[in-house]
Design an enzyme around this catalytic site. Structure first.
Site, PDB file in Angstrom:
ATOM      1  N   GLY A 179     -25.459 -23.842  15.478  1.00  0.00           N
ATOM      2  CA  GLY A 179     -25.165 -22.527  16.358  1.00  0.00           C
ATOM      3  C   GLY A 179     -25.855 -22.971  17.736  1.00  0.00           C
ATOM      4  N   ASP A 180     -26.985 -23.552  17.783  1.00  0.00           N
ATOM      5  CA  ASP A 180     -27.633 -23.955  19.027  1.00  0.00           C
ATOM      6  C   ASP A 180     -27.468 -25.317  19.314  1.00  0.00           C
ATOM      7  OD1 ASP A 180     -29.412 -21.707  19.643  1.00  0.00           O
ATOM      8  OD2 ASP A 180     -30.478 -21.989  17.655  1.00  0.00           O
TER       9      ASP A 180
END
Length: 407
Positions: A179-180
């Site tokens: 997600g990053d």
């Protein structure tokens, strides 16, 4: 002899205002390829400096493994942006930069008087990149614009958790912080595209990357499945919904992956397993029939793999079909592939007698290969050089330090 460039981005200067993972990973990718990345930290330093993990013999604890891994090849300056002088120094840095990268919540830079529009006045060719959970209002105002977001939020709302898990009812977070990391890669790509255009036209632009959008783009399959098939995809365990066999099966001492979904690879697998009878099986004759009868396909494959170790299966199947054992880091470190490809690199670590191992660079270029040239910086390690580079006299630098504007 002409010295080889440090990387394809040598000569590109980036002012890095990011913290945590998404932003620093983005600028790390650029620094690995030769960009001069100036990491502008709060006076107290990036919050991940103190987060560890630390080695037992680290007598300095200037930063832990997390910070070390994603901040290599950068220069550091501590700067108090709450002061007028600190903001002025940042503007002076930006005037000589190709790009700025930040991952604050929407509105933070505006409140500091450092918005894209303000910085663009000082440097019209500036590329301004932001990484936020739900994007920036400049390119499309989300109802969640001001929501804070981290990796699990992006994984959940972007769709990747919804198709990952052991069964149809149990979503699962992906291990690494995709997600990053995925938004970081998207931002690095967008930055390079925009800088290339700016160098040709003299005009910069705003590059807006949403963490949630980036995960959805990574899960592109679910969009067309819904559109074409009218389905709402759910977790498939360790199998692929459209191909078989294409996933993970048990070995005697762990797990392996097999992707023998084509007729050619299926034939090779059946021969290697000593199961010529499966080639004439009415439920396994072609790609679609194997998907329609995937339970029987996987049962047949696993009845073979479960009798062998991962090492034995590597000898039996490696190079014949798409195959790979499920590795843990000890096995990765022992495999000659990763040594040959320089994918585990040792760097000096302040406070430790022994070097620290970090992940290498996966992008290989023949003329401008990039490199891990230096460890992550100490807080403010490069302040003097950075300020002198924008015309600050040594006396000014000393005064800024005494008044707490810089570190």
């Amino acid at each position: 002899m002409t010295q080889r460039p440090r990387g394809a981005l040598e000569g590109v200067r980036i002012v890095d205002l990011t913290q945590m993972l998404a932003g620093p990973y983005c600028t790390m990718m650029l620094a690995d390829q030769g960009a001069d990345v100036i990491k502008v930290e709060p006076i107290e330093g990036d919050s991940t400096r103190t987060g560890g993990p630390f080695r037992e013999d680290d007598n300095l604890r200037a930063f832990g493994g997390y910070f070390a891994s994603v901040n290599r090849n950068k220069r550091s300056i501590g700067l108090d942006l709450k002061t007028a002088e600190g903001r002025d120094l940042l503007i002076r840095l930006v005037q000589n930069a190709d790009a700025v990268v930040e991952n604050f919540r929407a509105g933070v830079m505006e409140r500091l008087g450092l918005s894209y529009e303000r910085l663009r006045e000082k440097n019209p060719r500036l590329v301004y990149v932001s990484i936020r959970g739900f994007g920036d209002p400049r390119t499309g105002r989300s109802p969640y614009t001001h929501w804070p977001a981290y990796d699990p939020v992006a994984q959940a709302m972007g769709g990747i958790m919804g198709i990952t898990g052991p069964d149809a009812e149990t979503p699962l977070k992906v291990g690494p912080g995709v997600g990053d990391l995925v938004p970081a890669m998207m931002a690095a790509y967008g930055l390079v595209c925009a800088v290339l255009r700016a160098r040709g036209t003299g005009e910069g632009q705003y590059v807006d990357v949403s963490m949630v959008d980036s995960i959805l783009a990574t899960c592109e399959r679910i969009v067309y499945q819904r559109s074409l098939q009218g389905v709402n995809p759910h977790p498939e365990g360790n199998r692929h919904p459209l191909l078989a066999p294409f996933g993970m099966v048990r070995a005697r001492d762990g797990w392996v992956t097999i992707a023998a979904h084509t007729d050619e690879f299926w034939k090779e697998l059946c021969i290697a397993m000593g199961r010529d009878d499966l080639l004439g099986h009415p439920g396994m004759l072609d790609r679609q029939s194997r998907v329609d009868n995937k339970d029987a396909v996987y049962e047949a494959v696993e009845s073979f793999t479960i009798r062998h170790t991962k090492g034995e299966l590597k000898e039996l199947l490696g190079g014949k079909i798409p195959f790979g054992p499920v590795y843990h880091i000890d096995e990765i470190a022992a495999d000659p592939h990763f040594a040959t490809r320089d994918m585990i690199v040792e760097v000096e670590h302040p406070g430790c007698a022994k070097p620290l191992s970090i992940a290498g660079i996966p992008i290989r270029m023949t003329r401008t290969p990039g490199s891990i040239r230096r460890r992550a910086p100490l807080l403010g390690e490069d302040t003097d050089d950075i300020l002198e580079g924008i015309g600050c006299a040594p006396s000014d630098v000393s005064r800024y330090k005494q008044t707490g504007v810089v570190r």
